[in-house]
Write a protein that holds these residues in place. Structure first.
Motif, PDB file in Angstrom:
ATOM      1  N   ALA A  10       0.847  -1.185   0.000  1.00  0.00           N
ATOM      2  CA  ALA A  10       0.000   0.000   0.000  1.00  0.00           C
ATOM      3  C   ALA A  10       0.888   1.242   0.000  1.00  0.00           C
ATOM      4  CB  ALA A  10      -0.913  -0.004   1.224  1.00  0.00           C
ATOM      5  N   ALA A  11       1.072   1.847  -1.156  1.00  0.00           N
ATOM      6  CA  ALA A  11       1.917   3.036  -1.265  1.00  0.00           C
ATOM      7  C   ALA A  11       1.108   4.271  -0.893  1.00  0.00           C
ATOM      8  CB  ALA A  11       2.457   3.158  -2.683  1.00  0.00           C
ATOM      9  N   GLY A  12       1.816   5.327  -0.574  1.00  0.00           N
ATOM     10  CA  GLY A  12       1.165   6.550  -0.144  1.00  0.00           C
ATOM     11  C   GLY A  12       1.029   7.577  -1.253  1.00  0.00           C
ATOM     12  N   LYS A  13       1.149   8.834  -0.880  1.00  0.00           N
ATOM     13  CA  LYS A  13       0.883   9.909  -1.830  1.00  0.00           C
ATOM     14  C   LYS A  13       1.770  11.105  -1.506  1.00  0.00           C
ATOM     15  CE  LYS A  13      -2.939  12.784  -3.579  1.00  0.00           C
ATOM     16  NZ  LYS A  13      -4.388  13.077  -3.474  1.00  0.00           N
ATOM     17  N   TYR A 103       9.751  15.783  -9.420  1.00  0.00           N
ATOM     18  CA  TYR A 103       9.603  14.933 -10.601  1.00  0.00           C
ATOM     19  C   TYR A 103      10.948  14.391 -11.072  1.00  0.00           C
ATOM     20  CZ  TYR A 103       4.613  15.543 -11.415  1.00  0.00           C
ATOM     21  OH  TYR A 103       3.237  15.483 -11.313  1.00  0.00           O
ATOM     22  N   GLU A 104      12.011  15.185 -10.945  1.00  0.00           N
ATOM     23  CA  GLU A 104      13.334  14.684 -11.318  1.00  0.00           C
ATOM     24  C   GLU A 104      13.710  13.479 -10.458  1.00  0.00           C
ATOM     25  OE1 GLU A 104      16.579  17.464 -12.207  1.00  0.00           O
ATOM     26  OE2 GLU A 104      15.147  19.093 -11.858  1.00  0.00           O
ATOM     27  N   TRP A 111       9.938   5.892 -11.142  1.00  0.00           N
ATOM     28  CA  TRP A 111       8.506   6.171 -10.990  1.00  0.00           C
ATOM     29  C   TRP A 111       7.882   6.530 -12.333  1.00  0.00           C
ATOM     30  CZ3 TRP A 111       5.565  10.459 -12.076  1.00  0.00           C
ATOM     31  CH2 TRP A 111       4.302  10.562 -11.478  1.00  0.00           C
ATOM     32  N   THR A 112       6.623   6.119 -12.527  1.00  0.00           N
ATOM     33  CA  THR A 112       5.812   6.541 -13.672  1.00  0.00           C
ATOM     34  C   THR A 112       4.439   6.942 -13.134  1.00  0.00           C
ATOM     35  OG1 THR A 112       4.794   4.382 -14.140  1.00  0.00           O
ATOM     36  CG2 THR A 112       6.982   4.825 -15.136  1.00  0.00           C
ATOM     37  N   PRO A 113       3.620   7.624 -13.934  1.00  0.00           N
ATOM     38  CA  PRO A 113       2.282   7.994 -13.468  1.00  0.00           C
ATOM     39  C   PRO A 113       1.417   6.797 -13.072  1.00  0.00           C
ATOM     40  CG  PRO A 113       2.875   9.328 -15.353  1.00  0.00           C
ATOM     41  CD  PRO A 113       3.947   8.285 -15.226  1.00  0.00           C
ATOM     42  N   GLN A 118       0.952   8.044  -5.614  1.00  0.00           N
ATOM     43  CA  GLN A 118       0.249   9.104  -6.336  1.00  0.00           C
ATOM     44  C   GLN A 118       0.937  10.447  -6.103  1.00  0.00           C
ATOM     45  OE1 GLN A 118      -4.129   8.953  -5.612  1.00  0.00           O
ATOM     46  NE2 GLN A 118      -3.653   7.121  -4.412  1.00  0.00           N
ATOM     47  N   VAL A 119       0.803  11.325  -7.083  1.00  0.00           N
ATOM     48  CA  VAL A 119       1.368  12.668  -6.967  1.00  0.00           C
ATOM     49  C   VAL A 119       0.293  13.681  -7.339  1.00  0.00           C
ATOM     50  CG1 VAL A 119       3.126  14.284  -7.784  1.00  0.00           C
ATOM     51  CG2 VAL A 119       3.692  11.856  -7.530  1.00  0.00           C
TER      52      VAL A 119
END
Length: 333
Positions: A10-13, A103-104, A111-113, A118-119
């Motif tokens: 379960a990843a965060g944001k 983002y860099e 990471w990808t979208p 989440q971002v």
């Protein structure tokens, strides 16, 4: 930054929060909500102080001015651990803020979208908006922002940009104009602007907009570098039409080019409401061709209009029926 990040089920944001000028009254509701729902708040120490009333009981990670990449890495590590992270920037996170560095770091980590982390970018009022609101309406016409910080950008690049916008008559907001160690950059900026602008061009210097030590100074381009300017200052340089009256800095939108403001806004002779100026593109093309047909050379026309000679040549070579507003291929102009 190159180390792999473990990814739990379960990843965060990561929420990149623009907190505006620093006053809670000028922070968006979404920015407040993002900070409220965050488990972790990360930011430059000064920005953390600005939101102190909103972060009680949360995990706080404070970083110094030059640790932007460390902030982004910490945000990603916390999000990979399943936490919601508010990574805060003053102003807008995408205007000289943390969105770019984050983002860099994200892309460097793979990471990808589609990643479970989440971002979200939450916009805020940037310094140029905040400072402009305090001094009047200086940004009503074309403007740009340039940072004088050469910590990451070569000075020749900054100088070329300053010279170009000064010549092009933009209203300009200078970010990061001066610090304890960077004192000459504002002097060089002044020198470049004086090549193209009148010495009495209006300048407003706003320090700590909407904060406790807010200070506003109106001056002129030739005196600008002598003013009290620091890292918390934003310098607004007017264009050739900007004026200061009754303590307000205003850049006209250009209505007087089409309407007679002394005659109740009546349309000037040769102009039509809702249509391009007679000196707009089509009218200018007519004039340009007429001048060229009368014997004016490419170089002379380029000098007259302060435009590149190859652009003038290409424009004259392009088939165009200016009087009907229709290009030679029949499409609408």
């Amino acid at each position: 930054m190159n180390a792999p990040f473990e990814q739990p089920a379960a990843a965060g944001k990561i929420m990149l929060v623009g907190i505006g000028p620093g006053s809670v009254d000028h922070m968006t509701q979404r920015a407040r909500d993002a900070i409220a729902e965050a488990d972790v708040v990360i930011g430059y120490v000064t920005y953390i102080k600005l939101v102190a009333d909103l972060i009680e009981g949360k995990e706080i990670i404070r970083k110094s001015m030059t640790e932007e990449l460390d902030r982004a890495v910490s945000a990603l590590e916390a999000a990979r651990a399943g936490k919601k992270v508010a990574l805060i920037s003053s102003g807008d996170a995408g205007v000289y803020g943390m969105a770019g560095p984050t983002y860099e770091v994200l892309f460097q980590s793979g990471w990808t979208p589609e990643d479970p982390v989440q971002v979200e970018i939450i916009p805020g009022a940037s310094a140029l908006n905040s400072c402009a609101a305090l001094v009047g309406a200086p940004l009503t016409h074309d403007f740009c922002a340039i940072s004088l910080s050469d910590l990451l950008t070569p000075w020749p690049t900054i100088a070329r940009r300053l010279d170009a916008v000064a010549m092009a008559d933009f209203v300009v907001a200078l970010y990061n104009p001066k610090s304890g160690r960077r004192t000459r950059q504002i002097v060089e900026a002044q020198r470049l602007f004086l090549r193209h602008r009148r010495p009495d061009t209006p300048v407003a210097i706003v320090k700590s907009a909407y904060r406790r030590r807010e200070n506003i100074v109106f001056t002129t381009l030739d005196c600008m570098a002598d003013a009290d300017i620091g890292m918390l200052s934003t310098v607004l340089i007017g264009n050739s039409n900007t004026f200061v009256r009754d303590g307000l800095m205003v850049t006209p939108r250009g209505y007087s080019n089409k309407y007679d403001m002394q005659e109740g806004g009546a349309t000037r002779e040769g102009e039509r409401a809702g249509r391009s100026l007679s000196t707009g593109l089509l009218g200018w093309l007519d004039t340009l061709r007429a001048e060229h047909d009368a014997g004016a050379g490419i170089e002379a026309l380029a000098a007259q209009y302060r435009l590149p000679a190859d652009y003038i040549r290409a424009t004259l070579d392009e088939p165009w029926e200016a009087e009907t507003g229709t290009a030679a291929d029949g499409s609408e102009a």
